[in-house]
Design a protein around this motif. Structure first.
Motif, short mmCIF file in Angstrom:
data_model
loop_
_atom_site.label_atom_id
_atom_site.label_comp_id
_atom_site.label_asym_id
_atom_site.label_seq_id
_atom_site.Cartn_x
_atom_site.Cartn_y
_atom_site.Cartn_z
N GLY A 20 0.89 -1.30 -0.05
CA GLY A 20 0.05 0.01 0.09
C GLY A 20 0.80 1.20 0.17
N LEU A 21 1.84 1.12 0.72
CA LEU A 21 2.86 2.25 0.93
C LEU A 21 3.43 2.85 -0.50
N CYS A 22 3.89 1.69 -1.19
CA CYS A 22 4.74 1.84 -2.68
C CYS A 22 3.60 2.24 -3.68
N VAL A 80 5.28 13.24 0.27
CA VAL A 80 6.14 12.23 0.94
C VAL A 80 6.22 12.17 2.28
N VAL A 81 6.19 13.29 3.04
CA VAL A 81 6.41 13.25 4.48
C VAL A 81 5.23 12.90 5.15
N ALA A 82 3.98 12.99 4.68
CA ALA A 82 2.77 12.43 5.13
C ALA A 82 2.66 10.89 5.21
N VAL A 107 11.02 -1.74 3.43
CA VAL A 107 9.80 -1.13 3.09
C VAL A 107 9.98 0.15 2.75
N ILE A 108 10.54 1.06 3.70
CA ILE A 108 10.77 2.80 3.27
C ILE A 108 11.70 2.89 2.05
N ALA A 109 12.78 1.94 2.22
CA ALA A 109 13.58 2.07 1.25
C ALA A 109 13.01 1.99 -0.17
N ALA A 110 11.96 1.02 -0.34
CA ALA A 110 11.54 0.63 -1.58
C ALA A 110 10.47 1.88 -1.93
N THR A 167 12.48 4.88 -3.14
CA THR A 167 13.05 4.67 -4.44
C THR A 167 11.90 4.80 -5.49
N ALA A 168 10.64 4.22 -5.18
CA ALA A 168 9.36 4.61 -5.97
C ALA A 168 9.35 6.24 -6.04
N GLU A 169 9.43 6.86 -5.05
CA GLU A 169 9.27 8.49 -5.23
C GLU A 169 10.15 8.96 -6.07
N GLN A 170 11.46 8.39 -6.00
CA GLN A 170 12.58 8.73 -6.86
C GLN A 170 11.98 8.79 -8.29
#
Length: 199
Positions: free
Chosen positions: A75-77, A85-87, A135-138, A141-144
């Motif tokens: 769900g996060l990705c 991004v912050v929220a 999870v956070i790194a993925a 990366t998606a936000e990049q």
């Protein structure tokens, strides 16, 4: 029917939830097989019919909760490119540490045999925290890929930094009210504010 006369639909989940309640209410030292079965309202033998021993039960509990974390990760990705991004990070971190993660991490740290079993099952580092960092790194990366995180941002360093800082925030509030969302947002902003490219 359970020995107490109560039907048990999913014995494993009932025992896992009971263990979490004992952990949250009474702490790691109070977590015993008897405490779990008493909390679950079933006979002590029920736990040992489903698990080889208490450490096997605890390992399955941690692995089950890691599985739940992976579901939240999807769900996060999927949220990449929406909201801010912050929220997005603050919500998922508050959800993760607002559950039993802090107590489970304390449990893993306190039991050598449990750590050994989790490593044998493929967990690395501190189980749950290591998976949460992945999870956070993925997500970062998606936000990049969406251009909302700087392309040269070191997501493999930012992710565990977010996990560590949020874990400390929630661990320090363990026996009081959980931190306000504004505090979580403040931590997230401090860690990723310099690489966010929104607005």
């Amino acid at each position: 029917m359970a020995p107490t006369g109560v039907a048990i639909r999913d014995v494993r989940e009932q025992l896992f939830e009971a263990a979490e309640r004992v952990l949250l209410r009474d702490g790691v030292t109070a977590l015993t097989s008897r405490a779990v079965t008493t909390e679950a309202g079933c006979a002590k033998g029920v736990l040992h019919r489903h698990f080889a021993d208490f450490d096997a039960f605890l390992a399955e509990l941690v692995l089950d909760r890691i599985g739940g974390l992976r579901l939240r990760a999807e769900g996060l990705c999927e949220s990449a490119g929406t909201g801010t991004v912050v929220a997005n990070l603050a919500v998922v971190l508050a959800d993760l540490f607002g559950s039993v993660a802090v107590a489970i991490v304390a449990l893993v740290i306190s039991r050598d045999e449990l750590r050994a079993r989790l490593r044998a099952a493929g967990s690395k580092g501190i189980p749950l925290l290591t998976e949460a960092a992945a999870v956070i790194a993925a997500y970062l990366t998606a936000e990049q890929a969406h251009g909302r995180i700087a392309p040269d941002a070191d997501v493999d360093t930012l992710a565990p930094t977010l996990i560590g800082a949020t874990h400390l925030l929630f661990a320090s509030a363990r026996n009081t009210e959980p931190p306000a969302m504004t505090e979580v947002v403040k931590v997230v902003t401090a860690v990723v504010g310099g690489v966010v490219r929104e607005g």
